[in-house]
Scaffold this active site. Structure first.
Site, PDB file in Angstrom:
ATOM      1  N   LYS A 246      -8.348   6.586 -19.407  1.00 47.34           N
ATOM      2  CA  LYS A 246      -8.644   7.111 -20.728  1.00 47.34           C
ATOM      3  C   LYS A 246      -7.435   7.002 -21.654  1.00 47.34           C
ATOM      4  O   LYS A 246      -6.973   5.906 -21.948  1.00 47.34           O
ATOM      5  CB  LYS A 246      -9.164   8.531 -20.604  1.00 47.34           C
ATOM      6  CG  LYS A 246     -10.246   8.724 -19.522  1.00 47.34           C
ATOM      7  CD  LYS A 246     -11.430   7.784 -19.658  1.00 47.34           C
ATOM      8  CE  LYS A 246     -12.624   8.154 -18.776  1.00 47.34           C
ATOM      9  NZ  LYS A 246     -12.393   8.087 -17.326  1.00 47.34           N
TER      10      LYS A 246
ATOM     11  N   ARG B   5       0.842  -1.200   0.000  1.00 42.22           N
ATOM     12  CA  ARG B   5       0.000   0.000   0.000  1.00 42.22           C
ATOM     13  C   ARG B   5       0.878   1.251   0.000  1.00 42.22           C
ATOM     14  O   ARG B   5       0.571   2.243  -0.642  1.00 42.22           O
ATOM     15  CB  ARG B   5      -0.932   0.015   1.227  1.00 42.22           C
ATOM     16  CG  ARG B   5      -1.692   1.332   1.370  1.00 42.22           C
ATOM     17  CD  ARG B   5      -2.761   1.331   2.443  1.00 42.22           C
ATOM     18  NE  ARG B   5      -2.435   0.572   3.622  1.00 42.22           N
ATOM     19  CZ  ARG B   5      -1.616   0.995   4.607  1.00 42.22           C
ATOM     20  NH1 ARG B   5      -1.020   2.172   4.516  1.00 42.22           N
ATOM     21  NH2 ARG B   5      -1.403   0.230   5.651  1.00 42.22           N
TER      22      ARG B   5
ATOM     23  N   ASP C   2      -7.172  19.226 -14.853  1.00 38.14           N
ATOM     24  CA  ASP C   2      -7.500  17.873 -15.285  1.00 38.14           C
ATOM     25  C   ASP C   2      -7.103  17.780 -16.756  1.00 38.14           C
ATOM     26  O   ASP C   2      -7.725  18.379 -17.633  1.00 38.14           O
ATOM     27  CB  ASP C   2      -8.996  17.607 -15.109  1.00 38.14           C
ATOM     28  CG  ASP C   2      -9.379  16.176 -15.472  1.00 38.14           C
ATOM     29  OD1 ASP C   2      -8.645  15.524 -16.233  1.00 38.14           O
ATOM     30  OD2 ASP C   2     -10.439  15.720 -15.004  1.00 38.14           O
TER      31      ASP C   2
ATOM     32  N   TYR D 263     -16.834  17.312 -15.722  1.00 39.66           N
ATOM     33  CA  TYR D 263     -17.203  15.899 -15.805  1.00 39.66           C
ATOM     34  C   TYR D 263     -18.190  15.589 -14.674  1.00 39.66           C
ATOM     35  O   TYR D 263     -18.016  16.017 -13.531  1.00 39.66           O
ATOM     36  CB  TYR D 263     -15.956  15.034 -15.691  1.00 39.66           C
ATOM     37  CG  TYR D 263     -16.209  13.584 -15.370  1.00 39.66           C
ATOM     38  CD1 TYR D 263     -17.079  12.822 -16.143  1.00 39.66           C
ATOM     39  CD2 TYR D 263     -15.576  12.972 -14.290  1.00 39.66           C
ATOM     40  CE1 TYR D 263     -17.320  11.485 -15.841  1.00 39.66           C
ATOM     41  CE2 TYR D 263     -15.806  11.640 -13.985  1.00 39.66           C
ATOM     42  CZ  TYR D 263     -16.685  10.909 -14.762  1.00 39.66           C
ATOM     43  OH  TYR D 263     -16.923   9.585 -14.465  1.00 39.66           O
TER      44      TYR D 263
END
Length: 389
Positions: free
Chosen positions: A207, A56, A182, A109
Site C-alpha cells: 500500500k 531465504r 496494523d 480487513y
C-alpha cells in the site's frame, strides 16, 4: 561514527532516504543493488561474509529495506515479507500457540479476518471481535490468562475507526497480552505506534510504503529483541520472504513516502469536504472531519489524517455500485495507497469474505483511496459519478 549512527535523531524523510544502507564501498553507488543471488561464497567452511549464507535467510537488498523500515517506525528490528498476510501469519504463529486467544477489530480487513477465522483457527487460535474505538469493549473482550494478542487497525479498513493506541497498550499489557497495530492505512509517516506503547507494528507494504501499485509485500517491526528473535526464526523457517526485486521496489517507494503522504492527505481533505455537501451522500467517514467520533484521538496520535475516505450513499447498494462503475479517473479496483486514485465497493470486493458475519460492512458503503492527482479533477470525477447514479 557511521552514517547510519548519525541518523538516530534525523527527521522522518531523512531516515526514509538514508537508513538501512550506506553507499557501496567499492563503487560508491548510492542506491542498493538488486542482489539477484540465492547463495554466497564462504571463506572456508562456515566462514560467512557478513552473515550471508542463503537468500531465504538473508539477502543484502532485503536487509537494506528491513533496516529502513525499522528506522522510520522507530523500532529496533524490521522484517520484510512476500505480502502483508504472510507477515501477519508469521507474526501470529511467532507470538501465539494452540489454545491461545486474540482480540481483533470488528471491522478488520477482510483478508486478516479470513486468515484468523479460517486458517489460524485450524491451528487452535480463538478470537473475539471488538470495537477498537471503544477501550472498554476491547478490555471486555480480553480473556484473562488466554488472550496473548490484542490486534488493532487504526484507522480501520474500511470504516476508518480510530483506536487509542496508548490506552489500548495499557489495557493489553495489564492483561499480559501484546498490542499489535496494523499501521497500513496511516503509514509510518503519519503514525508510529511503537512510540505510543505498541509492541509490534505490521504493514502491507503493498500500500502506501510501496506506493506505486507495482509490488506486493509486508513487514513486521518490533522494539523487543526477544520478539524479534522469534519472528526472525519463523521468517527463515517458513520462508515467506520479500524477494530482492520486490524489496528494492518497496525501498524505492519508501524514500518518497513523506512527500506522497502530504499530497494524499491534501487531496483526501478536499474530497471529504466535497462529499459532505453532496445531496446523494448520507455520511462521510474521514478522521479529519470534526464530526468523526475518533477525530480527537486521531489528532493526538497522527500527524495528519491519511488518504482514505469512505462514504455512504442515500440510495442503498444499487447506488453505491453505480457510483463505483461511473468514475473515470478513480479506477475501480481493490488495494489502496498507490499514486493513482481507486474506488471500490467493500461489501462486494475487499470485504466480501466477511459477508454474513459480525464484520459485514454496510451495503451502501463506498471506499476511496485518494491518490495524488490534481484534486479538482478528483472532485469533478466524483461529482459526475454521483450525479449520474
Amino acid at each position: 561514527m557511521s552514517e547510519q549512527q548519525h541518523l538516530g535523531k534525523a527527521g522522518f524523510e531523512t531516515k526514509a532516504i538514508h537508513a538501512g544502507y550506506e553507499p557501496d564501498p567499492t563503487t560508491g553507488a548510492v542506491i542498493p543493488p538488486i542482489y539477484a543471488t540465492t547463495t554466497y561464497k564462504q571463506d572456508g567452511v562456515g566462514g560467512l561474509r557478513n552473515g550471508y549464507e542463503y537468500s531465504r535467510s538473508a539477502n543484502p537488498t532485503r536487509t537494506a529495506l528491513e533496516g529502513a523500515l525499522a528506522a522510520v517506525e522507530e523500532g529496533e528490528k524490521g522484517f520484510a515479507f512476500a505480502s502483508g498476510l504472510a507477515a501477519e501469519d508469521t507474526l501470529i504463529r511467532s507470538l501465539m500457540r494452540p489454545g491461545d486467544h486474540m482480540v481483533i477489530p470488528d471491522d478488520a480487513y477482510g483478508g486478516t479476518h479470513r486468515l484468523i477465522d479460517k486458517v489460524e483457527s485450524q491451528w487452535g487460535i480463538a478470537h473475539t471481535p471488538a470495537q477498537v474505538a471503544d477501550v472498554d469493549a476491547v478490555a471486555a473482550a480480553i480473556q484473562p490468562g488466554k488472550t496473548k494478542v490484542v490486534w488493532v487497525e487504526t484507522p480501520t479498513n474500511p470504516l476508518l475507526n480510530i483506536a487509542d493506541i496508548s490506552a489500548l497498550a495499557t489495557v493489553a499489557h495489564e492483561a499480559g497480552a501484546r498490542l499489535v497495530v496494523d499501521n497500513t492505512f496511516a503509514s509510518p509517516y503519519l503514525q508510529q505506534p511503537l512510540t505510543l506503547g505498541a509492541d509490534v507494528v505490521v504493514h502491507s507494504t503493498t500500500k502506501y510504503v510501496g506506493g506505486h501499485s507495482d509490488v506486493v509485500g509486508g513487514a513486521v517491526i518490533v522494539r523487543d529483541l526477544e520478539i524479534a528473535e522469534k519472528i526472525g526464526y519463523l521468517q527463515n523457517a517458513a520462508g515467506a520472504i520479500a524477494d530482492p526485486f520486490g524489496a528494492w521496489l518497496t525501498l524505492r517507494g519508501l524514500k518518497t513516502l513523506g512527500v506522497r503522504m502530504d499530497r494524499h492527505c491534501d487531496n483526501a481533505e478536499r474530497v471529504a469536504d466535497f462529499l459532505t455537501s453532496h445531496p446523494k451522500v448520507g455520511e462521510v467517514i474521514y478522521p479529519g472531519l470534526e464530526t468523526h467520533p475518533g477525530h480527537t484521538v486521531a489528532q493526538k496520535q497522527m500527524k495528519r489524517f491519511g488518504g482514505m475516505v469512505s462514504f455512504r450513499v442515500t440510495g442503498g447498494e444499487a447506488q453505491a455500485l453505480a457510483v463505483c462503475e461511473r468514475t473515470k479517473i478513480f479506477t475501480l479496483g481493490e488495494s489502496l495507497g498507490g499514486v493513482e486514485s481507486l474506488i471500490e465497493h467493500p461489501g462486494k470486493m475487499t470485504h466480501a469474505s466477511v459477508a454474513g458475519t459480525d464484520l459485514e460492512v454496510p451495503a451502501d458503503l463506498v471506499r476511496l483511496s485518494v491518490g495524488i492527482e490534481y484534486a479538482e479533477d478528483l472532485v469533478a470525477d466524483l461529482e459526475q459519478a454521483l450525479d449520474q447514479s
